[in-house]
Design an enzyme around this catalytic site. Structure first.
Site, mmCIF file in Angstrom:
data_model
loop_
_atom_site.group_PDB
_atom_site.id
_atom_site.type_symbol
_atom_site.label_atom_id
_atom_site.label_comp_id
_atom_site.label_asym_id
_atom_site.label_seq_id
_atom_site.Cartn_x
_atom_site.Cartn_y
_atom_site.Cartn_z
ATOM 1 N N SER A 57 0.800 -1.236 0.000
ATOM 2 C CA SER A 57 0.000 0.000 0.000
ATOM 3 C C SER A 57 0.831 1.283 0.000
ATOM 4 O O SER A 57 0.245 2.372 -0.116
ATOM 5 C CB SER A 57 -0.956 0.006 1.203
ATOM 6 O OG SER A 57 -2.041 -0.854 0.966
ATOM 7 N N LYS A 60 0.155 3.782 -2.730
ATOM 8 C CA LYS A 60 -0.889 4.802 -2.695
ATOM 9 C C LYS A 60 -0.354 6.223 -2.588
ATOM 10 O O LYS A 60 -1.110 7.183 -2.775
ATOM 11 C CB LYS A 60 -1.866 4.500 -1.566
ATOM 12 C CG LYS A 60 -2.714 3.255 -1.862
ATOM 13 C CD LYS A 60 -3.425 2.709 -0.647
ATOM 14 C CE LYS A 60 -4.149 1.405 -1.024
ATOM 15 N NZ LYS A 60 -4.524 0.605 0.130
ATOM 16 N N SER A 115 -6.190 3.667 4.071
ATOM 17 C CA SER A 115 -5.581 2.770 3.084
ATOM 18 C C SER A 115 -6.632 1.954 2.340
ATOM 19 O O SER A 115 -6.423 0.782 1.992
ATOM 20 C CB SER A 115 -4.562 1.829 3.746
ATOM 21 O OG SER A 115 -3.679 1.285 2.770
#
Length: 436
Positions: A57, A60, A115
């Site tokens: 993640s 991102k 997230s």
């Protein structure tokens, strides 16, 4: 900026003939890691930083940066069925429904703090029209930022063999994020909430997932933002931004075995950077004093432009005990300048031993006439580490002409005075003879 030119051991210490003064680094458990100065790009620590890894993640941060750069915060995203169904129950999400609407600002908070995988998916569709098109945007922007060993295949970081980056590359992307005030405001927030929407009656509450922002044993006083990540394939990943006084650092750790280790390692690296290095300004005059016969006369600058150059202010990161005189420079190939006030530019790298500690761009103006290398006021060639300035005598032709005229006038005055004395002497002699 590329990594150091020396080889690297498992602790991140580069091995080179001049590296014995580089501060000893901490031992960390991450499979790969890097610590850089966000302003200079100088690598203060690295461990296998160019090896490919799955970012999870931490992907991102790129998704969010592209969204900020290509939309307004009050834009409205309507989530498609594909976006709403793009996550599994055990993955990070906000339970977004098909047809539900968020503002871009709300979507960014959900992406960076919560997230939320499906929200990142919705952002990608909104910005580019499709996930493949958004992935292309991600890869193009990554290359622009110097992330050359990276390939993104989705906006949320879910496992994919064609979705990878490196610690170095993610730090390069992080530099652009650190310089974006909107990104940093969102990334550094601790709490956020989204009120009821057109599809959901409940308020959604988010709390920062990054442990260095919270009072949970890993809080770090210089924390400015960051992003966590985890998949079974990637292990625990983390990018963190921190600032102490005028030094802004970025730390990336990949392939950590557990949640705690990524925070322990990141704190150790930040403390190492803040406690052992200082940011020092470097000017055009400093660059002039660091030129020598090997890095100047053999460079493209000498071949094209003589000595007329200027430089925007720059900084280098050096150990606390070092000074600017410990730096040496190398000059790159020159290129045409976009600024019409200059003929071309040349990139300069500042080096401390084998460590590149900063860069700058020389703005070069070519001379109007040929310049003889024997008249260049740079340092003398010497094998000694102590440089000495070469003496240079410059003669202005108008000054010479004025001096000649002045001398002629002085001689004329002296001659006139002498003639007057001689006439007076002859006159007195004549009068004495006459009165005898």
């Amino acid at each position: 900026m590329q990594s150091t030119t020396g080889t690297t051991d498992t602790t991140g210490n580069s091995q080179g003939s001049s590296d014995n003064q580089w501060p000893a680094s901490p031992t960390i458990s991450a499979g790969s890691a890097i610590l850089i100065d966000a302003d200079t790009g100088a690598i203060l620590y690295e461990k296998d930083c160019h090896s490919r890894a799955y970012p999870a993640s931490t992907t991102k941060i790129m998704t969010s940066l592209l969204a900020i750069e290509n939309s307004s915060l009050d834009d409205v995203i309507t989530f498609s069925k594909a976006a709403a169904n793009s996550y599994k129950w055990d993955e990070a999400n906000t339970g977004t429904r098909e047809g539900e609407q968020f503002t871009m600002e709300q979507a960014l908070y959900a992406t960076l703090l919560k997230s939320a995988n499906e929200v990142a998916y919705g952002i990608g569709e909104y910005i580019a029209g499709s996930i493949p098109a958004f992935s292309d945007m991600m890869n193009e922007r990554a290359r622009e930022l110097g992330a050359l060993n990276t390939h993104f295949n989705n906006p949320n970081g879910l496992s994919d063999t064609n979705h990878y980056t490196t610690a170095y590359d993610l730090a390069m992307i992080g530099r652009a994020c650190f310089n974006n005030s909107t990104f940093m405001t969102i990334s550094s927030s601790v709490n956020y909430s989204i009120p009821p929407t057109n599809k959901t009656a409940e308020t959604r509450y988010f709390r920062q997932r990054h442990g260095m922002a919270n009072s949970n044993g890993y809080q770090y006083e210089y924390f400015k933002g960051g992003k966590t990540g985890f998949t079974d394939e990637s292990g625990y990943t983390l990018i963190t931004f921190a600032q102490k006084d005028d030094m802004r650092l970025i730390c990336v750790v990949f392939r950590e075995s557990d949640d705690a280790s990524r925070y322990v390692d990141s704190k150790a690296l930040f403390d190492y950077g803040f406690n052992n290095f200082k940011k020092a300004p470097i000017s055009s005059s400093d660059v002039s004093s660091l030129f020598n016969s090997s890095n100047y006369y053999n460079s493209k600058v000498f071949g094209n432009a003589g000595i007329s150059f200027s430089m925007d202010s720059a900084y280098v990161d050096i150990p606390q005990s070092a000074s600017i005189t410990d730096i040496d420079i190398s000059v790159s190939e020159n290129s045409e300048a976009s600024d019409n006030n200059y003929d071309f530019t040349a990139d300069v790298s500042f080096n401390y031993g084998s460590h590149k500690v900063g860069t700058a761009t020389l703005l070069v103006t070519t001379p109007k006439s040929d310049t003889k290398d024997t008249n260049l006021p740079y340092i003398q060639e010497s094998t000694s580490s102590v440089v000495s300035q070469k003496n240079c005598l410059v003669i202005n032709i108008w000054h010479v002409i004025i001096m000649i005229i002045a001398v002629l006038i002085i001689f004329e005055i002296i001659d006139t005075v002498h003639d007057n004395k001689m006439r007076k002497h002859r006159r007195r002699s004549y009068n004495r003879r006459r009165h005898r």
